[in-house]
Every structure is written in structure tokens, then in C-alpha cells.
Design a protein around this motif. Structure first.
Motif, PDB file in Angstrom:
ATOM      1  N   UNK A   1       0.428 -58.683 -40.592  1.00  0.00           N
ATOM      2  CA  UNK A   1       0.537 -57.270 -40.236  1.00  0.00           C
ATOM      3  C   UNK A   1       1.872 -56.939 -39.595  1.00  0.00           C
ATOM      4  N   UNK A   2       2.520 -57.941 -39.055  1.00  0.00           N
ATOM      5  CA  UNK A   2       3.784 -57.699 -38.346  1.00  0.00           C
ATOM      6  C   UNK A   2       4.931 -57.337 -39.287  1.00  0.00           C
ATOM      7  N   UNK A   3       4.709 -57.484 -40.608  1.00  0.00           N
ATOM      8  CA  UNK A   3       5.763 -57.183 -41.571  1.00  0.00           C
ATOM      9  C   UNK A   3       5.251 -56.224 -42.642  1.00  0.00           C
ATOM     10  N   UNK A   4       6.163 -55.412 -43.170  1.00  0.00           N
ATOM     11  CA  UNK A   4       5.798 -54.444 -44.208  1.00  0.00           C
ATOM     12  C   UNK A   4       5.651 -55.110 -45.571  1.00  0.00           C
ATOM     13  N   UNK A   5       6.412 -56.188 -45.791  1.00  0.00           N
ATOM     14  CA  UNK A   5       6.333 -56.897 -47.069  1.00  0.00           C
ATOM     15  C   UNK A   5       5.072 -57.751 -47.126  1.00  0.00           C
ATOM     16  N   UNK A   6       4.434 -57.790 -48.296  1.00  0.00           N
ATOM     17  CA  UNK A   6       3.162 -58.501 -48.428  1.00  0.00           C
ATOM     18  C   UNK A   6       3.299 -60.003 -48.192  1.00  0.00           C
TER      19      UNK A   6
END
Length: 384
Positions: free
Chosen positions: A318-323
């Protein structure tokens, strides 16, 4: 954005893992089983849209970015290495041998941007997280002794399979002992230098496994470890572990750490402590309760630890926008593939000790052995 998940395996862990992943917001897109029928039945039961018995169909699935591998140890290395090679994040169970573990370490080092962690859920159990913190804060003073007891019913499957075969990664030492070895390293911050062990197979045949087939995996194991590197002036921490899977009925899971000023004991999912001079134990962390389904094949400490691990995975992604991107901090306590290699090295040293009757040194592999080494030695002897 959470990654899409592909799950390898149709056993009890997969049955629990999929609902836990879905509860945390992950979408499970694909399921692999050893047969089409196994995969189809479980996929229908758990509401997974795609199932297969071909591993590449899961690994190459366009919506799968995280691969969870819970299959027989002899198959783990092949899937894990291939998954990393095509850019998938990997959560997996133990491999069958130290050589397999080393190949997994090599792949993980080659793709450091990808998640590659071992699935030892005990590290995430709140009781052990709290125990580790209190050991760091020197609740017990200088650590001296660790004593572990795990008693439970047989680990054998209903029919003859990998759980019956020592060479395929079956047995109490490999299945349960490996998680304990890893846990003790996590708690003490130390690794074993030398080990001494005894393995026995008391039940070699039963009502379902008979005839020419015999069980070779251990159902009783006792081993000792001398662990160094914890800053102890007395030469490290002495550990004893007893595993007995000939006890139907209640499951016993107790981990005790004794130090110069007190002791900590995790019984099941609860943590107790007692300082020297006090009249009795105090409850430091109670059982938070389990709201999910009861699973006969998975003891409560592993069940609650698995739930906590899935929550940490969600926080990491969740801390990153990229999957496919992830943050290290939420899963920092998870064992790495290097930890997996260490554990497998200790397991094999305990097995050697059981055969030799001697203390064995733990020497972690630094390069992959030549597969033709034994052949070359044989040719050399014939030449002489």
C-alpha cells in the motif's frame, strides 16, 4: 495499489491464505494445483476465477504480480526462481535442500528490487514480536538458554506422498523444526555455530501406508544448538528443541528464553514473564482471539501468525502506487531467502549429527557445489 496474487498449492495453508488475502483487499486471480481436478475444486470453493495445473499459466498471468508458493519442498525452488526471473514478487515456503535454497538466494540477489521472503509466520505472531522486543530491552538480562517444545499429532498425509519421505522434505524437523530454527535466530539475534541432534521414525507404516511402502520422515526429533554472535560473555546461547508428533489430542507449542535476570515463555499465542526474585509469572500478552475459521491441520500460533503476515504484506504494498513496488519496513521482520539458506543448512547439519552421533558445524554454502563433483572423484579413484 495492491498487486494481483497467484497462489501455488491446494493444501490447508492455501485454504486459509486466500480468504486472509481477500480480507485485506488483495485480489487472488489464479490458483495452481498438482492436478486440474484439485485446482478446479478449490478455485470454485474459494471463488478464484482462474485455475490450472501448469505453473507457467500462473507465472505469466498478466494480473499476477505477487506469487505465494505453498507446495511440496522439492518443487519450491523451481517455481520461486522462475517467478523472480520474470519479474514477480515471491512469498514462499522452505525448499528441500541447501543447494535448492542457495539457488533461490542467487536469484533473489540478482533481482533485489523484487520482494523475496520466506513464509515463516511465527515471526509475525504478536507474542513473538513482543518477546523479541523485550529481549532487546533486556527483560531477561543476558540470554543464556532457549528451550522449545512442540508436541502434536502425526504430520503424515492421508495417502503416501512427500510428507512420508525424508528426501522430499517431509518430517517434523524439516516441516516444523525449520520454523523453530528460524524463530530462535529471530528472537536471539544469533545463529547456530554447532548442532547435535537425534531423529527417529517411530511410525513407519499405518493403516493407509503399508505394504512395500515405508515412512522415512521423522516423527520425533531432539536437537541442541550452540548459538553465537549475541554479545554474550558466556559463549553464546544454548538451545534445546524437542519435536514429537506422536501425540494426538491437544497441541503444545512452548518457547522459553531464560536469562541472567528472568525468563520469558510463549505458550501457544500468549506471552508470560517472570523476573528473578518475583513470586510468580505475569501475563504480558494475552490471546487476542481468533475470529477466522478453525483449521485442524494448522495450529493456532501459525494461523494467527499467517494473518499478521498478510496484514504486513498489505501495508508494504500500500505504501507505493505501483502494483509491483513495495516498502521494506512493514515486512522487515520477515525471513529472507538468506535466512532460508541458513535454516536449511542447520536442518542438514542436525541430520548429519543424527547419523554420526557427533556435534556438527554449521557452515553456510558460499558457492554452488559442482554437480559433477562426485563423478569426478569416482573417475579420479578409478584412474589411480
Amino acid at each position: 495499489m495492491l498487486p494481483g496474487v497467484g497462489v501455488f498449492g491446494t493444501g490447508s495453508t492455501a485454504r486459509v491464505l486466500v480468504p486472509l488475502l481477500k480480507a485485506e483487499g488483495f485480489e487472488v486471480h489464479a490458483l495452481w494445483g498438482r492436478s486440474e481436478e484439485e485446482a478446479r475444486c478449490l478455485a470454485k470453493e474459494l471463488g478464484i476465477p482462474f485455475h490450472t495445473s501448469r505453473s507457467d499459466d500462473v507465472l505469466l498471468h498478466q494480473d499476477v504480480d505477487l506469487v505465494c508458493i505453498y507446495i511440496p519442498p522439492s518443487m519450491t525452488r523451481q517455481i520461486a526462481v522462475k517467478a523472480l526471473g520474470i519479474g514477480k514478487n515471491v512469498l514462499c515456503e522452505k525448499a528441500a535442500t541447501a543447494v535448492d535454497s542457495f539457488k533461490m538466494v542467487t536469484a533473489a540477489r540478482y533481482y533485489p528490487q523484487l520482494l523475496s521472503i520466506m513464509g515463516n509466520t511465527l515471526r509475525f505472531l504478536p507474542a513473538f514480536v513482543a518477546m523479541r522486543q523485550m529481549l532487546v530491552e533486556r527483560y531477561v538480562g543476558e540470554m543464556q538458554v532457549c528451550d522449545v517444545r512442540v508436541y502434536g499429532p502425526s504430520l503424515l498425509d492421508q495417502s503416501y506422498g512427500w510428507t512420508c519421505e525424508e528426501l522430499m522434505g517431509g518430517g517434523g524437523l524439516h516441516t516444523v523444526g525449520s520454523a523453530i530454527i528460524d524463530l530462535l535466530s529471530f528472537l536471539t539475534g544469533a545463529r547456530a555455530n554447532r548442532v547435535h541432534g537425534l531423529l527417529r521414525t517411530f511410525v513407519q507404516q499405518n493403516g493407509l501406508i503399508r505394504g512395500i511402502r515405508r515412512v522415512t520422515s521423522d516423527d520425533f526429533c531432539f536437537f541442541q544448538m550452540l548459538m553465537g554472535g549475541a554479545g554474550s560473555s558466556s559463549g553464546g546461547v544454548c538451545c534445546t528443541v524437542t519435536l514429537n508428533f506422536n501425540m494426538p489430542g491437544s497441541f503444545v507449542h512452548e518457547v522459553m528464553v531464560v536469562g541472567s535476570t528472568g525468563r520469558l515463555v510463549a505458550r501457544g499465542t500468549e506471552l508470560y514473564g517472570q523476573r528473578n526474585g518475583s513470586k510468580g509469572e505475569e501475563l504480558l500478552l494475552g490471546d487476542s482471539g481468533w475470529a477466522g475459521p478453525e483449521v485442524k491441520e494448522m495450529p493456532l500460533p501459525h494461523l494467527q501468525g499467517l494473518s499478521s503476515m498478510v496484514k504486513s504484506l498489505r501495508q508494504s504494498f500500500q505504501a507505493h502506487a505501483e502494483r509491483r513496488s513495495w516498502a521494506r519496513e512493514p515486512v522487515a521482520m520477515a525471513p529472507t531467502f538468506e535466512d532460508g539458506l541458513y535454516v536449511q543448512t542447520v536442518v542438514e547439519a542436525v541430520k548429519r549429527s543424527s547419523c554420526s552421533g557427533e556435534w556438527e558445524c554449521v557452515e553456510i554454502m558460499s558457492q554452488e557445489p559442482d554437480p559433477n563433483h562426485n563423478l569426478c572423484e569416482a573417475l579420479q579413484r578409478n584412474k589411480n
